[in-house]
Design a protein around this motif. Structure first.
Motif, PDB file in Angstrom:
ATOM      1  N   ILE A 140      -3.831-124.675  21.969  1.00 55.65           N
ATOM      2  CA  ILE A 140      -2.882-124.812  20.858  1.00 55.65           C
ATOM      3  C   ILE A 140      -1.470-124.898  21.427  1.00 55.65           C
ATOM      4  O   ILE A 140      -1.088-124.082  22.268  1.00 55.65           O
ATOM      5  CB  ILE A 140      -2.966-123.616  19.887  1.00 55.65           C
ATOM      6  N   ALA A 141      -0.715-125.888  20.943  1.00 58.58           N
ATOM      7  CA  ALA A 141       0.684-126.022  21.351  1.00 58.58           C
ATOM      8  C   ALA A 141       1.540-126.268  20.120  1.00 58.58           C
ATOM      9  O   ALA A 141       1.200-127.097  19.278  1.00 58.58           O
ATOM     10  CB  ALA A 141       0.850-127.185  22.327  1.00 58.58           C
ATOM     11  N   VAL A 142       2.640-125.569  20.040  1.00 60.35           N
ATOM     12  CA  VAL A 142       3.610-125.822  18.987  1.00 60.35           C
ATOM     13  C   VAL A 142       4.879-126.343  19.643  1.00 60.35           C
ATOM     14  O   VAL A 142       5.252-125.899  20.727  1.00 60.35           O
ATOM     15  CB  VAL A 142       3.898-124.563  18.131  1.00 60.35           C
ATOM     16  N   ALA A 143       5.516-127.317  19.000  1.00 58.51           N
ATOM     17  CA  ALA A 143       6.772-127.883  19.474  1.00 58.51           C
ATOM     18  C   ALA A 143       7.814-127.774  18.374  1.00 58.51           C
ATOM     19  O   ALA A 143       7.491-127.933  17.191  1.00 58.51           O
ATOM     20  CB  ALA A 143       6.587-129.338  19.880  1.00 58.51           C
ATOM     21  N   VAL A 144       9.053-127.517  18.787  1.00 61.24           N
ATOM     22  CA  VAL A 144      10.166-127.375  17.848  1.00 61.24           C
ATOM     23  C   VAL A 144      11.342-128.183  18.381  1.00 61.24           C
ATOM     24  O   VAL A 144      11.759-128.000  19.524  1.00 61.24           O
ATOM     25  CB  VAL A 144      10.605-125.901  17.712  1.00 61.24           C
ATOM     26  N   THR A 145      11.882-129.073  17.555  1.00 61.38           N
ATOM     27  CA  THR A 145      13.067-129.838  17.939  1.00 61.38           C
ATOM     28  C   THR A 145      13.924-130.052  16.697  1.00 61.38           C
ATOM     29  O   THR A 145      13.418-130.460  15.653  1.00 61.38           O
ATOM     30  CB  THR A 145      12.690-131.172  18.626  1.00 61.38           C
ATOM     31  N   GLY A 146      15.197-129.731  16.797  1.00 59.05           N
ATOM     32  CA  GLY A 146      16.039-129.849  15.615  1.00 59.05           C
ATOM     33  C   GLY A 146      17.511-129.724  15.933  1.00 59.05           C
ATOM     34  O   GLY A 146      17.921-129.691  17.093  1.00 59.05           O
ATOM     35  N   ILE A 147      18.282-129.635  14.875  1.00 58.46           N
ATOM     36  CA  ILE A 147      19.734-129.535  14.979  1.00 58.46           C
ATOM     37  C   ILE A 147      20.157-128.207  14.352  1.00 58.46           C
ATOM     38  O   ILE A 147      20.188-128.072  13.129  1.00 58.46           O
ATOM     39  CB  ILE A 147      20.431-130.721  14.276  1.00 58.46           C
ATOM     40  N   ALA A 148      20.449-127.236  15.194  1.00 64.62           N
ATOM     41  CA  ALA A 148      20.787-125.897  14.716  1.00 64.62           C
ATOM     42  C   ALA A 148      22.248-125.796  14.276  1.00 64.62           C
ATOM     43  O   ALA A 148      22.597-124.921  13.501  1.00 64.62           O
ATOM     44  CB  ALA A 148      20.498-124.865  15.796  1.00 64.62           C
ATOM     45  N   GLY A 149      23.096-126.678  14.784  1.00 63.65           N
ATOM     46  CA  GLY A 149      24.495-126.673  14.388  1.00 63.65           C
ATOM     47  C   GLY A 149      25.339-125.767  15.275  1.00 63.65           C
ATOM     48  O   GLY A 149      24.853-125.244  16.256  1.00 63.65           O
ATOM     49  N   PRO A 150      26.579-125.597  14.969  1.00 60.79           N
ATOM     50  CA  PRO A 150      27.219-126.077  13.751  1.00 60.79           C
ATOM     51  C   PRO A 150      27.525-127.576  13.757  1.00 60.79           C
ATOM     52  O   PRO A 150      27.667-128.188  12.717  1.00 60.79           O
ATOM     53  CB  PRO A 150      28.506-125.266  13.669  1.00 60.79           C
ATOM     54  N   GLY A 151      27.590-128.181  14.936  1.00 59.01           N
ATOM     55  CA  GLY A 151      27.834-129.624  15.017  1.00 59.01           C
ATOM     56  C   GLY A 151      26.554-130.350  15.365  1.00 59.01           C
ATOM     57  O   GLY A 151      25.470-129.778  15.388  1.00 59.01           O
ATOM     58  N   GLY A 152      26.693-131.635  15.629  1.00 63.94           N
ATOM     59  CA  GLY A 152      25.563-132.429  16.087  1.00 63.94           C
ATOM     60  C   GLY A 152      24.797-133.146  15.000  1.00 63.94           C
ATOM     61  O   GLY A 152      23.918-133.948  15.292  1.00 63.94           O
ATOM     62  N   GLY A 153      25.107-132.855  13.765  1.00 63.28           N
ATOM     63  CA  GLY A 153      24.396-133.504  12.666  1.00 63.28           C
ATOM     64  C   GLY A 153      24.993-134.849  12.307  1.00 63.28           C
ATOM     65  O   GLY A 153      26.075-135.224  12.762  1.00 63.28           O
ATOM     66  N   SER A 154      24.248-135.602  11.526  1.00 60.53           N
ATOM     67  CA  SER A 154      24.699-136.901  11.016  1.00 60.53           C
ATOM     68  C   SER A 154      24.150-137.067   9.607  1.00 60.53           C
ATOM     69  O   SER A 154      23.413-136.209   9.111  1.00 60.53           O
ATOM     70  CB  SER A 154      24.186-138.030  11.919  1.00 60.53           C
ATOM     71  N   ASP A 155      24.477-138.176   8.973  1.00 57.72           N
ATOM     72  CA  ASP A 155      23.937-138.427   7.637  1.00 57.72           C
ATOM     73  C   ASP A 155      22.415-138.516   7.661  1.00 57.72           C
ATOM     74  O   ASP A 155      21.734-138.004   6.781  1.00 57.72           O
ATOM     75  CB  ASP A 155      24.517-139.720   7.046  1.00 57.72           C
ATOM     76  N   ASP A 156      21.876-139.170   8.690  1.00 59.19           N
ATOM     77  CA  ASP A 156      20.425-139.324   8.820  1.00 59.19           C
ATOM     78  C   ASP A 156      19.738-138.059   9.303  1.00 59.19           C
ATOM     79  O   ASP A 156      18.587-137.794   8.954  1.00 59.19           O
ATOM     80  CB  ASP A 156      20.085-140.466   9.786  1.00 59.19           C
ATOM     81  N   LYS A 157      20.438-137.314  10.144  1.00 56.89           N
ATOM     82  CA  LYS A 157      19.873-136.099  10.736  1.00 56.89           C
ATOM     83  C   LYS A 157      20.896-134.971  10.617  1.00 56.89           C
ATOM     84  O   LYS A 157      21.629-134.664  11.553  1.00 56.89           O
ATOM     85  CB  LYS A 157      19.488-136.344  12.196  1.00 56.89           C
ATOM     86  N   PRO A 158      20.911-134.323   9.448  1.00 55.01           N
ATOM     87  CA  PRO A 158      21.921-133.286   9.216  1.00 55.01           C
ATOM     88  C   PRO A 158      21.600-131.980   9.934  1.00 55.01           C
ATOM     89  O   PRO A 158      20.464-131.724  10.336  1.00 55.01           O
ATOM     90  CB  PRO A 158      21.856-133.092   7.697  1.00 55.01           C
ATOM     91  N   VAL A 159      22.629-131.158  10.079  1.00 58.23           N
ATOM     92  CA  VAL A 159      22.445-129.820  10.627  1.00 58.23           C
ATOM     93  C   VAL A 159      21.399-129.103   9.771  1.00 58.23           C
ATOM     94  O   VAL A 159      21.411-129.180   8.547  1.00 58.23           O
ATOM     95  CB  VAL A 159      23.782-129.044  10.632  1.00 58.23           C
ATOM     96  N   GLY A 160      20.492-128.436  10.454  1.00 60.38           N
ATOM     97  CA  GLY A 160      19.424-127.715   9.765  1.00 60.38           C
ATOM     98  C   GLY A 160      18.105-128.464   9.719  1.00 60.38           C
ATOM     99  O   GLY A 160      17.083-127.910   9.324  1.00 60.38           O
ATOM    100  N   LEU A 161      18.110-129.745  10.145  1.00 61.39           N
ATOM    101  CA  LEU A 161      16.875-130.528  10.188  1.00 61.39           C
ATOM    102  C   LEU A 161      16.068-130.129  11.423  1.00 61.39           C
ATOM    103  O   LEU A 161      16.583-130.139  12.537  1.00 61.39           O
ATOM    104  CB  LEU A 161      17.189-132.026  10.257  1.00 61.39           C
ATOM    105  N   VAL A 162      14.809-129.764  11.214  1.00 67.05           N
ATOM    106  CA  VAL A 162      13.943-129.365  12.326  1.00 67.05           C
ATOM    107  C   VAL A 162      12.575-130.027  12.140  1.00 67.05           C
ATOM    108  O   VAL A 162      12.012-130.027  11.042  1.00 67.05           O
ATOM    109  CB  VAL A 162      13.781-127.833  12.413  1.00 67.05           C
ATOM    110  N   HIS A 163      12.067-130.585  13.231  1.00 69.96           N
ATOM    111  CA  HIS A 163      10.725-131.172  13.261  1.00 69.96           C
ATOM    112  C   HIS A 163       9.829-130.279  14.111  1.00 69.96           C
ATOM    113  O   HIS A 163      10.255-129.764  15.149  1.00 69.96           O
ATOM    114  CB  HIS A 163      10.755-132.579  13.860  1.00 69.96           C
ATOM    115  N   PHE A 164       8.591-130.136  13.667  1.00 71.19           N
ATOM    116  CA  PHE A 164       7.597-129.312  14.352  1.00 71.19           C
ATOM    117  C   PHE A 164       6.369-130.153  14.645  1.00 71.19           C
ATOM    118  O   PHE A 164       5.952-130.963  13.812  1.00 71.19           O
ATOM    119  CB  PHE A 164       7.158-128.141  13.458  1.00 71.19           C
ATOM    120  N   GLY A 165       5.791-129.935  15.795  1.00 68.58           N
ATOM    121  CA  GLY A 165       4.518-130.544  16.144  1.00 68.58           C
ATOM    122  C   GLY A 165       3.528-129.446  16.466  1.00 68.58           C
ATOM    123  O   GLY A 165       3.893-128.421  17.034  1.00 68.58           O
TER     124      GLY A 165
END
Length: 166
Positions: A98-123
């Motif tokens: 079992i493997a879990v992956a986490v990638t996202g934008i924790a902020g406070p900067g780095g976000g965009s309209d398409d990928k805002p701060v707080g967006l996180v993807h998990f695998g």
């Protein structure tokens, strides 16, 4: 070290994985090792958790997990494709079930309209070849709150993976 709900989830994971003799691994970007730290905070974790990967940069995702550079160039590090590839790469590199992956934008900067701060993807990848994906938009709650929310979701996904793995 961690709030009670996180410690309880980590304990359940370690107990279940140990009873089933399953190995777990992690591939973390925005959480920076929090998932692995929460698991290893539990006594007996070494029976089920051998290694994790903190792959904060694209180069680390490629070098350690085998995430293709063209995938990252096309979809970005914060994407469904990247989360799935990270989970698969971690599973392969660690020889885990079992493997879990986490990638996202924790902020406070780095976000965009398409990928805002707080967006996180998990695998979530399992040895049977299944690779699941979850996406969360936690909002711009502050860096620490986003990371802790992502930690909670990652632990939840590991528990779901354990439920599905014999």
């Amino acid at each position: 070290m961690f709030p009670n709900d996180i410690e309880d989830a980590a304990r359940r994971i370690i107990q279940t994985a140990s009873a089933r003799q399953l190995w777990i691994t992690t591939a973390e970007s925005c959480t920076g090792g929090l998932v692995g730290a929460s698991l290893t905070a539990i006594a007996g974790s070494s029976a089920v958790y051998d290694r994790g990967f903190i792959t904060y940069s694209n180069a680390a995702k490629t070098d350690l997990l085998g995430v293709p550079g063209d995938l990252l160039a096309t979809h970005g590090a914060v994407s469904e494709a990247a989360a799935r590839a990270m989970a698969q790469g971690a599973l392969r590199a660690a020889g885990a079930q079992i493997a879990v992956a986490v990638t996202g934008i924790a902020g406070p900067g780095g976000g965009s309209d398409d990928k805002p701060v707080g967006l996180v993807h998990f695998g979530l990848a399992t040895a049977d070849g299944d690779v699941a994906h979850r996406q969360a938009q936690f909002g711009n709650l502050g860096r620490q709150a986003v990371r802790m929310s992502a930690l909670r979701m990652a632990l939840n996904l590991i528990e779901l993976g354990l439920d599905q793995t014999a």
